[in-house]
Structure formats: C-alpha cells, structure tokens
Design a protein around this motif. Structure first.
Motif, short mmCIF file in Angstrom:
data_model
loop_
_atom_site.label_atom_id
_atom_site.label_comp_id
_atom_site.label_asym_id
_atom_site.label_seq_id
_atom_site.Cartn_x
_atom_site.Cartn_y
_atom_site.Cartn_z
N VAL A 31 7.99 7.75 -4.41
CA VAL A 31 9.22 8.77 -3.54
C VAL A 31 10.59 8.64 -3.19
N THR A 32 10.70 8.08 -2.53
CA THR A 32 12.49 7.29 -1.46
C THR A 32 12.91 7.49 -2.60
N VAL A 33 12.78 6.29 -4.17
CA VAL A 33 14.04 6.12 -5.01
C VAL A 33 14.46 6.36 -5.62
N GLY A 34 12.92 7.96 -6.14
CA GLY A 34 13.18 9.24 -6.70
C GLY A 34 14.78 10.03 -6.08
N PHE A 35 14.08 10.58 -4.50
CA PHE A 35 14.91 11.32 -4.78
C PHE A 35 16.33 10.97 -3.84
N SER A 36 16.18 9.10 -3.47
CA SER A 36 17.63 8.26 -3.22
C SER A 36 18.23 8.82 -4.86
N LEU A 37 17.84 8.26 -5.68
CA LEU A 37 19.17 8.26 -7.26
C LEU A 37 19.45 10.27 -7.42
N ALA A 46 13.59 9.36 5.97
CA ALA A 46 12.57 10.70 6.42
C ALA A 46 11.35 10.17 5.33
N VAL A 47 11.38 9.50 4.56
CA VAL A 47 9.97 9.07 3.82
C VAL A 47 9.53 8.20 4.16
N LEU A 48 9.44 7.25 5.17
CA LEU A 48 8.55 6.02 5.02
C LEU A 48 8.71 5.85 6.57
N ASN A 49 9.08 6.70 7.62
CA ASN A 49 9.03 6.64 9.50
C ASN A 49 8.00 6.55 9.72
N GLY A 50 7.20 5.36 10.40
CA GLY A 50 5.85 5.66 10.87
C GLY A 50 5.21 5.16 9.72
N THR A 51 5.64 5.09 8.60
CA THR A 51 4.54 3.78 7.48
C THR A 51 5.60 2.09 7.40
N LEU A 52 6.32 2.04 7.17
CA LEU A 52 7.01 1.07 7.05
C LEU A 52 8.67 0.86 7.94
N LEU A 53 8.26 2.07 8.45
CA LEU A 53 9.72 1.86 8.96
C LEU A 53 9.31 2.64 10.42
N PRO A 98 0.72 -1.36 -0.41
CA PRO A 98 -0.01 -0.42 -0.40
C PRO A 98 0.78 1.44 0.46
N TYR A 99 2.05 0.81 0.08
CA TYR A 99 3.28 2.42 0.70
C TYR A 99 3.52 2.00 -1.13
#
Length: 460
Positions: free
Chosen positions: A396-402, A453-460, A389-390
């Motif tokens: 967004v995580t992969v885009g900004f990481s790249l 930073a992006v996934l805090n509170g969801t997957l992490l 679901p996320y």
C-alpha cells in the motif's frame, strides 16, 4: 585649397576638357576633393565625382555632407552608387541610410552585396533575433494602375533577381504596401485587366522589429512561401522566405533539444565544437544537477531513522524517484513542444494544470497498481516472507507513493516551463534532468511521509 586651383577646375569643366580634368583630379587628396566638391554648384559636383576612380570616389563620398550624398544618390547611375555603397565602411553607410527615407533605404539596401547587406541591416538597428535580420530586398513590387501585361513584362525584365515570384507586392508612390497578389492571378487574368481589379487589400505582413519566433507562427498559420516586411510606417522594406524561416526553426529546435538534455545550446555543429568548448557547455548544468542531487542525500539523511527501522523501504527508493522523474520529464518535453507550436497561451495555464491533474492521477494509478502488484507477487509466489509480515502495508505504501509522486512530477514538469515563460526566460531551460532532480528531492519526502502514515505502529 588655392583659389586658382578652383578656377582651373571650373575652367576645365566649362571647356569640356574632361579627360584632362580626370588626370588633374587624381593628384588631389580626398579631403581636398571634398572641399572642392562642396564649393561647386550641383552640376559641377556631379561632373567632378563621376570622373573619380572608384576607390577615391568612395573615400570622398564618406566625408561629404549628407545633403550632397543624397544629391549624388538621386542623380548618379545606380551601378556606380551600388559600387560605392559596397565599398563604404559600414558605419558611414549606416549613417547615410539612417538619414534617408525608408523607401529609399529599401532600394539602396537591394544594391548591396549579400555580406554588406547583412552588416548594414545589423547596423541599422534591427535586433539580432528580429525579422529585419532575415529579410531580403529581392522581390517584385508593382503599382495598382498597371495592366496585367505590364506586370508580366516587368517580371520578365526584373524577375531574375527576385528571391521568389510566387507573390507580387503592390505599393503606392511612397512605397507603402497596400496588397499582395499571387502570380497565378496574373497568369489567369486578361492582359488588359488592371492590378486594382485583382486587389482585395487583405494581406499578411511582418514588421522589421518583430521577433523571429513570431514570424514562424505567422508563416505556419498562413501557409505562405514568403511574407512582406514593412516599417512602422507601412513601407515595404523586403521579404522573408520560407527557407529562412525553416532554417531558424531548425536552429531553435536544435537549441531546445540540447537544453532539454541538460546542456547549453552549442554554437557550432557537434564535430566542429572543440572538446573544451563541449565541456564548458555541459559542465555548468552537470554541476547544478549534482548540487541538486545533494539535496536528495540530505532528504535521505533526514529519514535515516526510518530507514534504520525499516531497511526494506530503501529497496524501493530507486523505483520511486525514477518514476517521478520520468513523469516530470515527459510532461516537460510535451509542454515545451506545445508552447513552441503555439498550441496554447500562458493564459491557459489552468487548462494545462487540470489536464495534468487528470493524466497524472491516471498515470500514477497505473504505476501504483503495477508497483503494488510486484510486491504482492513477490511476497506470495516468488519468495514468501521476503518482505516480512507487513508486506501488505508495504504494498500500500509503494502504491500510494507512486500515485503521489507521479502526480507531482506531471504537475511540476508542466508548470515549470510555463512559469519560466511568464518570467521572460527560455522555457527550454526547464530541462528534463533539472525537473527529474527537482522531483527526486520532493519524491523522497512524499515517499517517507506516506510510509510514516501507513506503517506507523508497525515497522515505524
């Protein structure tokens, strides 16, 4: 040596019995002949030395006082002295040449064979990578008082031994270079015109101690087939031709390419290098890179808990680190080549950094969009629900990481060679695999920092 022996030699010289004297001298040891010559007057010294066979004359000459050697060089036939100099041991010959004026040395070096000349130039103290190791004394030197006709006659007489005839060099009586003139100027001028009428006293020169890489830049900027080489006093010692420069350029380019590939430069052609030699050249860097990649393992271990919570993040690790490594390798190759061509100076580092910031941002943006779109298309079209679901946050995580990793890779790849150059090291040692390994380690840190930073509170 017995006094009567000296008297006998002197008597034979005065009576003109040179054939008999030549036979007598053959029975002397070199040390005895040295003592005999140094006891005689200058005229008798020359007569005795002329009558010696080449091998014996060479042995005697090596032990003579430097002043006597110089006297012989000034007064004996050039071909005889050339034979003796070629037969002399390199260290004794160098001792003699260091004692003589620079313009006289230039003339003597010209009389040596190619192999002896190479050894002599090396022993004269020219560094291994200096212009002095490349120069040849085969050139045409003229005087400013000569007429064009005299110059052309001189070329016909001596030009056959010159390395190139495209440029003639004007020297004064002391051998100091005062101008260079293209031969076409003489071909198009009146025979009665003087050399001084064609001179503008503007010329390009190299120094014997100058680095060969600097000489390559001088050749490129001035579009010359040959350049004169002078001493610190401006005395013309020889010339360097474009074929020698092209050979050095090829060697340096080959070394840089091999180093950029993550290997030490080969000393011999590929097929001439032994297997063990090849292993020694390549093993060192491979071990260093392996140790570097071990840091990548340590970085992944640090984020092991995050991977356990969101295993999906592990799917994009190869994509992330390869993108950063590729960007860094590109930048490294471009910067090293630009530096070797002299397209910018180390003082322009801020300009280089600013350009890489701009290009790195654009490249990172492009790759970030492509990486994000891949996740979006997969999650909505190819296999809905694959990323859970996320999937939007993962995108967004992969885009900004790249974006961050490509930017960092471009900056690291550009700045590292310049830093090495500033420290006096070879920039080519900042090989593409080395930069890629460096970016791999830091890329993981960037990736998991963005994910936290992006996934805090969801997957992490």
């Amino acid at each position: 040596m017995q006094p009567q022996t000296v008297e006998t030699i002197t008597s034979l010289i005065q009576e003109g019995e040179f054939f008999k004297l030549k036979q007598v001298l053959r029975d002397f040891q070199p040390s005895e002949l040295v003592a005999l010559i140094e006891e005689e007057d200058e005229r008798e010294q020359l007569i005795i030395f002329r009558l010696l066979p080449l091998k014996l004359a060479t042995e005697v000459f090596e032990y003579l006082d430097l002043e006597v050697q110089k006297h012989f060089l000034d007064n004996l036939a050039q071909d005889k002295m050339a034979d003796i100099l070629n037969q002399m041991s390199p260290d004794d010959r160098t001792t003699l040449l260091e004692f003589l004026p620079a313009n006289f040395v230039a003339e003597l070096v010209q009389s040596l064979s190619e192999e002896e000349r190479r050894v002599t130039l090396q022993l004269l103290g020219y560094p291994e990578e200096s212009v002095g190791r490349l120069m040849t004394p085969d050139y045409i030197a003229i005087r400013e008082t000569w007429t064009v006709q005299q110059v052309l006659d001189y070329i016909r007489q001596h030009g056959g031994q010159s390395e190139t005839l495209s440029m003639l060099y004007v020297t004064d009586n002391a051998g100091v270079l005062i101008d260079d003139i293209r031969i076409r100027e003489f071909l198009l001028s009146a025979p009665t015109a003087r050399v001084r009428d064609l001179m503008d006293r503007r010329f390009v020169q190299l120094t014997a101690d100058q680095d060969q890489e600097e000489a390559i830049d001088v050749f490129r900027r001035n579009d010359r087939n040959a350049l004169p080489v002078v001493s610190d006093q401006g005395i013309l010692l020889g010339i360097v031709t474009i074929d020698d420069i092209l050979s050095i350029r090829e060697q340096e380019d080959t070394e840089d390419m091999q180093k950029l590939g993550g290997s030490e430069a080969l000393d011999e052609p590929y097929l001439a290098t032994s297997i063990w030699g090849m292993v020694k050249k390549r093993a060192g860097w491979l071990v260093i890179l392996l140790i570097g990649e071990m840091l990548t393992t340590s970085a992944m271990h640090h984020f092991e808990d995050d991977l356990a919570k969101a295993a999906v993040l592990g799917l994009f690790i190869p994509l992330i680190i390869s993108a950063g490594g590729n960007a860094g390798s590109q930048a490294t190759s471009i910067i090293i080549r630009a530096m070797s061509l002299g397209e910018f100076r180390l003082g322009d580092w801020w300009l280089v950094m600013r350009r890489e910031l701009q290009s790195g941002l654009l490249l990172g943006l492009i790759l970030g969009v492509v990486g994000s779109l891949r996740i979006v298309l997969w999650a909505t079209v190819v296999d809905p629900g694959y990323f859970g679901p996320y999937w939007k946050l993962i995108s967004v995580t992969v885009g900004f990481s790249l974006l961050g990793i490509v930017l960092w890779g471009a900056l690291a790849g550009a700045m590292l060679p310049m830093l090495l150059k500033r420290l006096g090291l070879d920039p080519a040692t900042a090989s593409a695999p080395f930069v890629a390994t460096l970016v791999d380690v830091t890329g993981l840190i960037i990736y998991f920092s963005v994910a936290t930073a992006v996934l805090n509170g969801t997957l992490l």
